[in-house]
Design an enzyme around this catalytic site. Sequence first.
Site, short mmCIF file in Angstrom:
data_model
loop_
_atom_site.label_atom_id
_atom_site.label_comp_id
_atom_site.label_asym_id
_atom_site.label_seq_id
_atom_site.Cartn_x
_atom_site.Cartn_y
_atom_site.Cartn_z
N GLY A 152 0.83 -1.19 0.00
CA GLY A 152 0.00 0.00 0.00
C GLY A 152 0.86 1.24 0.00
N CYS B 219 2.54 5.37 -3.08
CA CYS B 219 3.21 5.21 -4.38
C CYS B 219 2.79 3.95 -5.14
CB CYS B 219 4.73 5.20 -4.19
SG CYS B 219 5.39 6.81 -3.71
#
EC number: 1.1.1.22
Length: 436
Positions: free
Chosen positions: A255, A258
């Site tokens: 997660g 980016c």
Amino acid sequence: MAEHIGIVGAGYVGLTSAGCFARLGHRVTCVDADASKVDELGRGVVSIAEPGLAELVGQGLADRTLSFTTAQSELYGADLVFLCLPTPPAEDGRPDLGVLEHVVPQLGRLLRPGCVLVTKSTVPVGTAARLPRLLGRDDLPVVANPEFLREGHAVEDFLHPDRVVVGTDPADSPAARRVARLYEPTGAPVVATDSASAELAKYASNAFLAVKLSYVNVLAELCERFGADVREVSRTMGLDARIGPEFLAPGPGWGGSCLPKDTSALLHAAEAAGVDFGILRDAVRVNARQRARVVRAVRQAVTGSPAGSLAGARIGLLGLAFKAGTGDLRDSPALAVADDLARAGAELTAHDPAVACVPGTGAVQVVDDPYLVAKDAAALVVLTEWPEFRDLDWARLAVAADRAVVVDSRNLLDPDVLAEAGFAHVGVGTHPRRQS
């Protein structure tokens, strides 16, 4: 040679870049539209939890090499201006360039001829090539200089990068060399290339890491079916220099700010170009199912069935941030698991060393004492790989819990230590350990 550098955007990338460029000996003016943020930064108050960043900002302010303002006009005398603006995913997953497209024409009316405009934000391939049209002039060279900063290591990554990527058309132009010179004190190798390759390199790097993480998560599932241990399998793999040990730890999914955004953007770019990027699409699909695997493991640990009811069950969560070393909750797999557990009726208490609350939800009670998460808990769930969780007094936690069982979605803990404390341990891709 010291340059006057302008930074547009005082977010994670912009503030790190501003502090580090000042540290490297340049004069930096950082512009942000948020007046309250600018006021705080001007007083040395840094809200981003990033090791070393507050110290850099404080030193830059003290040395008068770093300043913060809301006035874009302060950029008029800058030699180079870096765009560090948010490019969040739109509803369809494509990068939303609204902020960039609003700011760039303003800069076109302001910057003096010869100033180099640098895109450090993560932007779609082809953005640098079309910026001159947005600027409305052709006397401002544009350079793509993507960032490769890891949250929790951003200052270290900026000052000691693996590589510096500089993209212009044509490659290795005078403007590219000016940007590359800024990083000379770091001693990092410079990749001088065309702007499209520089922009694609950022997406390609993050997407590859996502694929690697999803690969090991599927491998962990396979290990559970075969009675193998993913820790031993991945350790063996990591000793191969062609593979390496990084990003081979299974977990509840990837997660952060980016990887989800960049994989989605690259998939859309590939689709638009008529390229079937099936391996990346599968990596995203695998990641989406990881939280369900963790929830099933919790159901099994609490009820004895992967489909058992969690209604009214008290569950203690260790970790909420998307990874250790940061308080960032954006696209956190820990929060995704917490949401699913709450929807299943579980009562949740959580502790994270860097998170004081979860905005916008009352489903999780966040406490500042890790031992409170165990009070009357039917299970504890490790969701973020904070190393301090290893050092908790697990015997004390066992006494506080209703049932001494840990679902360790990060394989962070030592099963032998837990067994001695009286805990059953359920890892990912490992053999369950029962309390002695």
